[in-house]
Write an enzyme that holds these catalytic residues in place. Structure first.
Site: not given
Ligand SMILES: NC(=O)C1=CN([C@@H]2O[C@H](COP(=O)(O)OP(=O)(O)OC[C@H]3O[C@@H](n4cnc5c(N)ncnc54)[C@H](OP(=O)(O)O)[C@@H]3O)[C@@H](O)[C@H]2O)C=CC1
Ligand SMILES: O=C([O-])CC(=O)C(=O)O
Length: 254
Positions: A121, A177, A205
Site C-alpha cells: 500500500a 505490513n 502513508h
Molecule cells: N503488504 C501490504 O501492504 C498489505 C498487506 N496486507 C495484509 O494482507 C493480508 C490479507 O489482507 P486482506 O485480504 O485485507 O485480509 P482479510 O482479513 O480481508 O482476509 C483474510 C482472510 O484470510 C483468512 N485467514 C486468516 N488466517 C488464515 C489462515 N491461517 N489460514 C487460512 N485462512 C486464514 C481470514 O479468515 P478470518 O477473518 O476468519 O481470520 C480471512 O478470510 C493481511 O495479513 C493484511 O494485513 C493488507 C494490506 C496491505
Molecule cells: O493497506 C494499507 O494501507 C496498509 C496495511 O493495511 C498494511 O500495511 O498492513
C-alpha cells in the site's frame, strides 16, 4: 502459470475479480481459507477448486499467494517452499521475525523457490531499493488511517504508536505490513508513527528517506477496500502488477 491463494478476504476478492476478466496475468485456480464459504464464493467465480488442506494444491500450482494473516506465513509458507513452489506474501510483517525470514530464505535456497513480497500500500519502494545500494541513514513512515480502519473510535486525532517497525508489526499485525516492506528494503528497522484520524477517509502513508544518494518523501492517499477498511486497494493492485510482471519481457522500474 497456475496459482492458488491462501486467505479469501479483501485482497483475494480483488484478485479474483481481475481473474474473472482475464486480467490477473496468471491462472488463479485453488482457494483456501479457514472459512470454507469464503473460499467457495471465490472458487465459483473462476470455476476453481476449494482445498481443505494446503498440500492438496501444492502439486498442481506454480505459485501460492498468501493473503491471510502474518500468523499464516509461519504456519503454511514453509511447506509451500519445501515443495519447491514460489510464494507471494502479502503479510510482510511476518518477515520482521528474522528467525522465520531466515528459515524461509534457507528453504527457498535449497528448493530453488522464490519469495515475492509486493510493495503493497505504499509508493517509493523502487527508489528506496535503489537508494539502499548506497547508505540509508534515516527512514520513517507516518501512517494515518480513519479510526475504523484501526479498529477504534475517537473524535480527535490520536497517536496510537510511535517506535520501531519491528514492534509496530507486533502491535498492529494487520495494519502496518508496509513498515516491514520498507524496513526490509532499507535494511534498517525504520521509525513508525501510527495515527487514527477521524478527519480522513483514506489510508495514508508518508515515507521519508535520507541517504547518501539524496532525500525523498512520498505520500500515498489510498482508497480502502470495501470488504476490509484496514486494507488499501493499492495493496491488491501491487500484487496483481507483480504477478503480471512475472510474464513481462521488459521490466520498467527497480
Ligand atoms: N503488504 C501490504 O501492504 C498489505 C498487506 N496486507 C495484509 O494482507 C493480508 C490479507 O489482507 P486482506 O485480504 O485485507 O485480509 P482479510 O482479513 O480481508 O482476509 C483474510 C482472510 O484470510 C483468512 N485467514 C486468516 N488466517 C488464515 C489462515 N491461517 N489460514 C487460512 N485462512 C486464514 C481470514 O479468515 P478470518 O477473518 O476468519 O481470520 C480471512 O478470510 C493481511 O495479513 C493484511 O494485513 C493488507 C494490506 C496491505
Ligand atoms: O493497506 C494499507 O494501507 C496498509 C496495511 O493495511 C498494511 O500495511 O498492513
Amino acid at each position: 502459470m497456475k496459482v492458488g491463494i491462501i486467505g479469501c478476504g479483501a485482497i483475494a476478492n480483488i484478485m479474483t475479480n481481475f481473474a474473472v476478466e482475464g486480467k490477473l496475468g496468471v491462472d488463479l485456480k485453488f482457494f483456501y481459507d479457514k472459512d470454507i464459504e469464503r473460499a467457495e464464493n471465490l472458487a465459483l467465480q473462476v470455476d476453481g477448486t476449494v482445498v481443505l488442506e494446503i498440500e492438496d494444491m501444492l502439486d498442481k500450482v506454480d505459485l501460492v499467494i498468501e493473503a491471510a494473516s502474518p500468523h499464516a506465513v509461519g504456519e503454511v509458507i514453509p511447506q509451500v517452499l519445501e515443495s519447491g513452489k514460489n510464494v507471494l506474501i502479502m503479510s510482510v510483517g511476518a518477515l520482521m521475525d528474522f528467525e522465520l525470514k531466515d528459515r524461509l530464505e534457507k528453504i527457498a535456497t535449497s528448493t530453488g523457490a522464490k519469495i515475492y513480497a509486493p510493495s503493497g500500500a505504499i509508493v517509493g519502494l523502487d527508489g528506496i531499493k535503489a537508494a539502499s545500494i548506497g547508505k540509508i541513514s534515516e527512514a520513517s513512515l507516518i501512517t494515518r488511517k480513519p479510526p475504523r480502519s484501526l479498529g477504534i473510535k475517537t473524535d480527535g486525532e490520536t497517536i496510537l504508536y510511535e517506535g520501531k517497525a519491528s514492534e509496530a508489526v507486533k502491535e498492529f499485525p494487520t495494519n502496518i505490513n508496509v513498515a516491514a516492506a520498507l524496513s526490509i528494503a532499507c535494511g534498517i528497522d525504520i521509525d513508525v508513527k501510527i495515527i487514527a484520524d477521524p478527519s480522513v477517509d483514506r489510508n495514508m502513508h508518508e515515507v521519508h528517506v535520507v541517504g547518501d544518494s539524496g532525500e525523498f518523501t512520498t505520500i500515498t492517499k489510498n482508497v480502502r477496500c470495501s470488504m476490509n477498511p484496514k486494507t488499501s486497494v493499492l495493496a491488491a493492485y501491487s500484487a496483481i502488477k507483480l504477478l503480471r510482471r512475472l510474464n513481462e519481457n521488459i521490466i520498467v522500474g527497480t
